[in-house]
Design an enzyme around this catalytic site. Structure first.
Site, PDB file in Angstrom:
ATOM      1  N   HIS A  91       0.977  -1.329   0.064  1.00 14.05           N
ATOM      2  CA  HIS A  91      -0.119   0.075  -0.094  1.00 14.05           C
ATOM      3  C   HIS A  91       0.772   1.269  -0.006  1.00 14.05           C
ATOM      4  O   HIS A  91       0.414   2.286   0.557  1.00 14.05           O
ATOM      5  CB  HIS A  91      -0.945   0.077   1.427  1.00 14.05           C
ATOM      6  CG  HIS A  91      -1.769  -1.346   1.232  1.00 14.05           C
ATOM      7  ND1 HIS A  91      -3.146  -1.278   0.799  1.00 14.05           N
ATOM      8  CD2 HIS A  91      -1.395  -2.324   2.149  1.00 14.05           C
ATOM      9  CE1 HIS A  91      -3.434  -2.594   1.231  1.00 14.05           C
ATOM     10  NE2 HIS A  91      -2.480  -3.205   1.853  1.00 14.05           N
ATOM     11  N   SER A 112      14.946  20.257 -17.161  1.00 12.09           N
ATOM     12  CA  SER A 112      13.667  20.919 -17.189  1.00 12.09           C
ATOM     13  C   SER A 112      14.129  22.055 -18.005  1.00 12.09           C
ATOM     14  O   SER A 112      15.193  22.603 -18.113  1.00 12.09           O
ATOM     15  CB  SER A 112      12.938  21.493 -16.105  1.00 12.09           C
ATOM     16  OG  SER A 112      12.243  22.767 -16.540  1.00 12.09           O
TER      17      SER A 112
END
Ligand code: ARG
Length: 463
Positions: free
Chosen positions: A162, A283
């Protein structure tokens, strides 16, 4: 409408008009099916052998045809331009060039053959060859995984369920999970190769060739196990392509799940993994960024691979028997899945072999709560039923959470109060190493289990 009345086609005996330009744009497939050239030439050489047996070609004619076909292949590989605007697909293009080079004898190669059984044969050969190459690339990745796992043997990390910390594991145990998942992917392709080993040639357009064509001989020549048992099925079915794109989509899915973990591990929040610059991008705006694009793209390509499977499935599901031209659309999804699977496997391998694994970070992130199951197991060893032990540990963890502490930081007195016997001894036992090495069961994360996993992996790779 623009038509070219002078343009000759190999099949245009009954036609009075040439093809409309729009129809050419819709139907010509050379642009993509040139990908089949190696297999088309191999297929024709195999077919020619059958024609010799059938008495259609003499040995000398066969040799001339083979030399011509090999010459075309050599020129293609050397980058010579061979095709012209009238070539509708790779099969017609090769035959045209052959006939131009060796004369009318070139036309004989299509005796007893239709493009329907020719295309199916080429396509099957193509998939069989690519499947073997993809198996090899998957094994290369497995080799890298085994090497990296072995070279960091004994290093700890938190294991997750999880996306929450669950139990301590060895880093190598995690990597070996990837190895064994890939083993099934490789075996799946092996099953695929075993199943799809029947030769279509000899099926003709759909009813079978009318010549005494020695199918078993051609099958052997081309690396198939046997001739297909039914000519309608042979030219109609596309389940081999469906299975292939499905198998490749499953490989992409395997890669995608690990890529997802590696994306997470590359975040500053995790910090477990630093990908090499060569497998990252920056970026255009934010100068500080180093993004795990390699893993993101591998994750993204899985969607595309499922798309290829889906488009093929949709194409085939309503296609009437035997051949309709729709089936020409079966190639591009397969070609794309092959190309995509190959590049993803290569990038995953190279990215992992150059990655830096930050083990100090992994260990520093490990929360004591990873040992909660071990505490419950220790209580069981002291005669407490597992359900009760689970409850005792749960209440300790809950108590600690309220106090903003780790459960191991609660006082010995509180542990005893909650029902833990022999607190000091039990507390001293509870380490991550203890937890891992309690799990030397076959398939577990213990160090001895890992040694066994390495042995199994080596045996798999040796095959
Ligand atoms: N380019 C076609 C294909 O790949 C060739 C088969 C054409 N057969 C036919 N009956 N028109 O499917």
């Amino acid at each position: 409408m623009s038509v070219n009345p002078n343009e000759k086609k190999m099949w245009d005996g009954r036609f009075e008009s040439g093809m409309a330009q729009s129809m050419i744009d819709l139907s010509f497939s050379l642009e993509f099916d040139a990908e089949l050239i190696e297999e088309d030439i191999q297929g024709s050489i195999g077919h020619g052998k059958g024609l010799v047996e059938a008495g259609v070609l003499s040995d000398l004619e066969y040799k001339t045809i083979c030399d011509g076909l090999q010459g075309i292949l050599a020129d293609y590989r050397a980058g010579k331009s061979l095709w012209n605007s009238g070539d509708e697909d790779i099969h017609m293009a090769v035959e045209r060039v052959l006939t131009e080079r060796i004369g009318d004898l070139g036309k004989k190669i299509h005796t007893g053959r239709s493009r329907n059984d020719q295309v199916c044969t080429d396509f099957k050969l193509y998939m069989r060859h690519r499947a073997a190459e993809i198996q090899e690339l998957a094994c290369d990745l497995q080799r890298t995984l085994l090497e990296v796992a072995k070279s960091h043997d004994g290093r700890l990390m938190p294991g997750y369920t999880h996306m929450q910390q669950a139990q301590p594991i060895l880093f190598s145990h995690y990597l070996m999970s990837f190895f064994f998942a890939l083993s099934r992917d490789v075996n799946r392709l092996q099953n695929f190769l075993t199943l799809h080993s029947e030769l279509p040639l000899g099926s003709g357009a759909m009813a079978g060739s009318a010549f005494p064509y020695h199918r078993a001989l051609v099958a052997k020549e081309l690396g198939f196990d046997r001739p297909s048992p039914n000519s309608i099925d042979a030219v109609s079915h596309r389940d081999m392509a469906l299975e292939f794109t499905s198998n490749l989509a499953i490989i992409a899915n395997t890669l995608s799940r690990y890529a997802e973990d590696f994306v997470n591990w590359s975040t500053s929040e995790f910090g477990f993994l630093t990908l090499h610059d060569a497998f990252s991008s920056g970026s255009s705006m934010m100068p500080q960024k180093k993004n795990p694009d390699s893993m993101e793209l591998i994750r993204g390509k899985a969607g595309r691979m499922l798309g290829n499977y889906t488009s093929l499935f949709t194409l085939v599901k309503g296609a009437p028997l035997s051949y309709s031209r729709d089936l020409q659309e079966d190639k591009e999804p397969v070609f794309d899945s092959v190309k995509t699977a190959k590049v993803c496997l290569r990038v995953m391998k190279e990215a992992l072999e150059t990655a830096h694994w930050n083990f100090d970070k992994m260990e520093s992130r490990m929360l004591p709560a990873l040992l909660a199951t071990d505490l419950a197991d220790l209580l069981v060893e002291h005669g407490i039923a597992f359900r009760d032990a689970h409850h005792i540990v749960g209440s300790l963890v809950g108590e600690a959470a309220k106090k903003n502490l780790q459960f191991t930081e609660l006082s010995d007195a509180l542990w005893a109060e909650k029902g833990v016997p022999d607190v000091a001894k039990i507390k001293s036992k509870l380490t991550f190493e203890y937890s891992v090495n309690k799990r030397n069961i076959e398939g577990g994360t213990g160090e001895d289990s890992l040694k066994e996993q390495f042995k199994k992996a080596e045996a798999i790779l040796a095959k």
